[in-house]
Design an enzyme around this catalytic site. Structure first.
Site, PDB file in Angstrom:
ATOM      1  N   HIS A   1       0.925  -0.655   0.267  1.00  0.00           N
ATOM      2  CA  HIS A   1       0.297   0.153   0.441  1.00  0.00           C
ATOM      3  C   HIS A   1       0.930   1.275  -0.080  1.00  0.00           C
ATOM      4  O   HIS A   1       1.857   0.940  -0.017  1.00  0.00           O
ATOM      5  CB  HIS A   1      -1.008   0.079   1.122  1.00  0.00           C
ATOM      6  CG  HIS A   1       0.553  -0.358   2.128  1.00  0.00           C
ATOM      7  ND1 HIS A   1       1.015   0.524   3.404  1.00  0.00           N
ATOM      8  CD2 HIS A   1      -0.603  -1.168   3.144  1.00  0.00           C
ATOM      9  CE1 HIS A   1       0.945  -0.518   4.288  1.00  0.00           C
ATOM     10  NE2 HIS A   1       0.327  -1.053   4.199  1.00  0.00           N
TER      11      HIS A   1
ATOM     12  N   HIS B   1       4.177   1.139   2.470  1.00  0.00           N
ATOM     13  CA  HIS B   1       5.414   0.700   2.270  1.00  0.00           C
ATOM     14  C   HIS B   1       5.514   1.445   0.610  1.00  0.00           C
ATOM     15  O   HIS B   1       6.798   1.824   0.458  1.00  0.00           O
ATOM     16  CB  HIS B   1       4.472  -0.614   1.243  1.00  0.00           C
ATOM     17  CG  HIS B   1       4.431  -2.110   2.131  1.00  0.00           C
ATOM     18  ND1 HIS B   1       2.926  -2.188   1.699  1.00  0.00           N
ATOM     19  CD2 HIS B   1       5.097  -2.351   2.898  1.00  0.00           C
ATOM     20  CE1 HIS B   1       2.512  -2.977   2.682  1.00  0.00           C
ATOM     21  NE2 HIS B   1       3.530  -3.213   3.818  1.00  0.00           N
TER      22      HIS B   1
ATOM     23  N   GLN C   1       6.812 -15.741  12.004  1.00  0.00           N
ATOM     24  CA  GLN C   1       6.489 -14.442  13.102  1.00  0.00           C
ATOM     25  C   GLN C   1       5.314 -14.321  13.483  1.00  0.00           C
ATOM     26  O   GLN C   1       4.505 -13.878  13.967  1.00  0.00           O
ATOM     27  CB  GLN C   1       7.118 -12.841  12.407  1.00  0.00           C
ATOM     28  CG  GLN C   1       6.384 -13.192  10.810  1.00  0.00           C
ATOM     29  CD  GLN C   1       7.113 -11.450  10.026  1.00  0.00           C
ATOM     30  OE1 GLN C   1       7.683 -11.134   9.946  1.00  0.00           O
ATOM     31  NE2 GLN C   1       5.867  -9.731  10.546  1.00  0.00           N
TER      32      GLN C   1
ATOM     33  N   GLU D   1       6.964   3.479  10.343  1.00  0.00           N
ATOM     34  CA  GLU D   1       6.951   3.930  12.701  1.00  0.00           C
ATOM     35  C   GLU D   1       5.700   3.312  12.958  1.00  0.00           C
ATOM     36  O   GLU D   1       5.159   3.006  14.221  1.00  0.00           O
ATOM     37  CB  GLU D   1       7.314   5.497  12.584  1.00  0.00           C
ATOM     38  CG  GLU D   1       8.339   5.670  12.298  1.00  0.00           C
ATOM     39  CD  GLU D   1       8.766   7.160  12.661  1.00  0.00           C
ATOM     40  OE1 GLU D   1       7.389   7.535  12.738  1.00  0.00           O
ATOM     41  OE2 GLU D   1       9.811   7.561  12.675  1.00  0.00           O
ATOM     42  N   LYS D   2       4.565   3.129  12.011  1.00  0.00           N
ATOM     43  CA  LYS D   2       3.547   2.056  12.292  1.00  0.00           C
ATOM     44  C   LYS D   2       3.676   0.887  13.326  1.00  0.00           C
ATOM     45  O   LYS D   2       3.373   0.554  13.963  1.00  0.00           O
ATOM     46  CB  LYS D   2       2.515   1.712  11.400  1.00  0.00           C
ATOM     47  CG  LYS D   2       1.028   1.469  11.805  1.00  0.00           C
ATOM     48  CD  LYS D   2       0.370   0.972  10.346  1.00  0.00           C
ATOM     49  CE  LYS D   2       0.780  -0.139  10.122  1.00  0.00           C
ATOM     50  NZ  LYS D   2       0.181  -1.876  11.705  1.00  0.00           N
ATOM     51  N   ASP D   3       4.623   0.381  12.771  1.00  0.00           N
ATOM     52  CA  ASP D   3       4.957  -1.148  13.700  1.00  0.00           C
ATOM     53  C   ASP D   3       6.292  -0.202  14.041  1.00  0.00           C
ATOM     54  O   ASP D   3       7.724  -0.612  14.754  1.00  0.00           O
ATOM     55  CB  ASP D   3       5.560  -2.064  12.664  1.00  0.00           C
ATOM     56  CG  ASP D   3       4.394  -2.134  11.958  1.00  0.00           C
ATOM     57  OD1 ASP D   3       3.342  -3.112  12.615  1.00  0.00           O
ATOM     58  OD2 ASP D   3       4.656  -2.449  10.967  1.00  0.00           O
TER      59      ASP D   3
HETATM   60  O1  PAF Z   1       6.677  -4.969   8.912  1.00  0.00           O
HETATM   61  C1  PAF Z   1       6.454  -6.198   8.402  1.00  0.00           C
HETATM   62  O2  PAF Z   1       5.916  -5.783   7.635  1.00  0.00           O
HETATM   63  C2  PAF Z   1       7.393  -7.362   8.728  1.00  0.00           C
HETATM   64  O3  PAF Z   1       7.319  -7.904   9.716  1.00  0.00           O
HETATM   65  C3  PAF Z   1       8.974  -7.344   8.312  1.00  0.00           C
HETATM   66  C4  PAF Z   1       9.726  -6.563   8.960  1.00  0.00           C
HETATM   67  C5  PAF Z   1       8.882  -7.636   6.800  1.00  0.00           C
HETATM   68  C6  PAF Z   1       9.366  -8.757   8.872  1.00  0.00           C
HETATM   69  O4  PAF Z   1       8.804  -9.937   8.322  1.00  0.00           O
END
Ligand code: PAF
Length: 296
Positions: free
Chosen positions: A39, A42, A66, A153-155
């Protein structure tokens, strides 16, 4: 960025071969790791990379390590063809889209684990997430060896964790954050927003609105942080969010509970809206402090 020629590689050796050509031409490289379903958030990271580097490499890998056993690995939205079109239109030079076995060949037995920063917030409600994320990001950084890698920065907690292990492991790559991109109504862009139905989507802006109001109130000292957080929780619960995994006021560097008011801090939240877990965060301070806005 101009639309250009996007190269797509799927193995680590192809990735390294292509990057060695950039290096031979003395070109700098920014890496933007993603899980796809791209989106504007990115794409803004890709533009940020391009603004300060000669080449931009995106990665697309939905990292199984993850996701917890009860999480959304199987349903995580995917559309590689659309992602490729967006990267091509955005002038990204290189896409690394490996398979699971390319990233984790049989016998892979190493995990990167960060303590401290991961003991709170998403680390509590998503056990295993940060180990899986740190492991894959370490691998991507070492596979590509870019000059810089850029994360949204959202994450916010993820970004701090990545900065921590990159420093601790002497990984010689600059870790940069990119500002959260929002819809006009304030909803932070996220691939998981695709899970929201129309009614949930209409309620979703309340998360950012509640965080923003609480941050303004704390910064202006109109309310104690506890009272502001309580009001924000009530506001999103009234809007139909629940359960709330967390909604906390934290030190912006250590993520310890924010007590001293002279240090940068943020409000961070994760809350469920139906079957969708949304996260967001805002800075507490200048941006939302009415008393600090210029007069007139
Ligand atoms: O934020 C994400 O999309 C994922 O956690 C990342 C950093 C690409 C790692 O898989």
């Amino acid at each position: 960025m101009e639309a250009g020629h996007l190269r797509i590689v799927r193995t680590v050796s192809q990735l390294r071969e292509q990057i060695s050509k950039y290096r031979a031409a003395r070109e700098t490289l920014a890496l933007v790791p993603t899980m796809g379903f791209l989106h504007e958030g990115h794409l803004s990271l890709m533009r940020q990379g391009r603004a300060s580097h000669d080449r931009v490499c995106a990665t697309l890998f939905v990292n199984p390590r993850q996701f917890g056993p009860s999480e959304d690995l199987k349903t995580y939205p995917r559309d590689e063809a659309a992602d490729i079109a967006k990267l091509r239109a955005g002038g990204v030079d290189l896409l690394f889209a490996p398979s699971v076995t390319e990233m984790y060949p049989a016998g892979a037995a190493t995990t990167v684990s960060v303590s401290g920063l991961t003991d709170c917030l998403c680390g509590v409600t998503r056990p295993g997430f940060f180990d899986g994320m740190a492991t894959v990001v370490t691998k991507l950084l070492l596979q590509a060896l870019p000059d810089a890698a850029i994360f949204g920065e959202k994450d916010y907690q993820q970004l701090l964790v990545i900065k921590r292990f990159a420093k601790d492991l002497d990984i010689p790559i600059e870790i940069l954050g990119g500002p959260t991109v929002r819809e006009a109504d304030g909803v932070a862009l996220s691939s998981r927003n695709a899970y929201l139905d129309a009614e949930e989507r209409a309620r979703a802006p309340e998360l950012f609105a509640a965080l923003k109001a609480a941050a303004a109130s704390i910064a202006a000292r109109a309310q104690s942080p506890d009272a502001a957080i309580k009001a924000a929780r009530q506001r999103i619960e009234t809007a139909g969010f629940g359960p709330i995994d967390y909604l906390d006021h934290r030190d912006a560097e250590t993520l310890a509970s924010a007590e001293a008011t002279d240090r940068p801090s943020r409000l961070l939240a994760a809350a469920w809206l139906g079957k969708t877990r949304l996260i967001d965060n805002v800075v507490v301070g200048d941006d939302y402090a009415p008393t600090k806005r210029p007069l007139g």
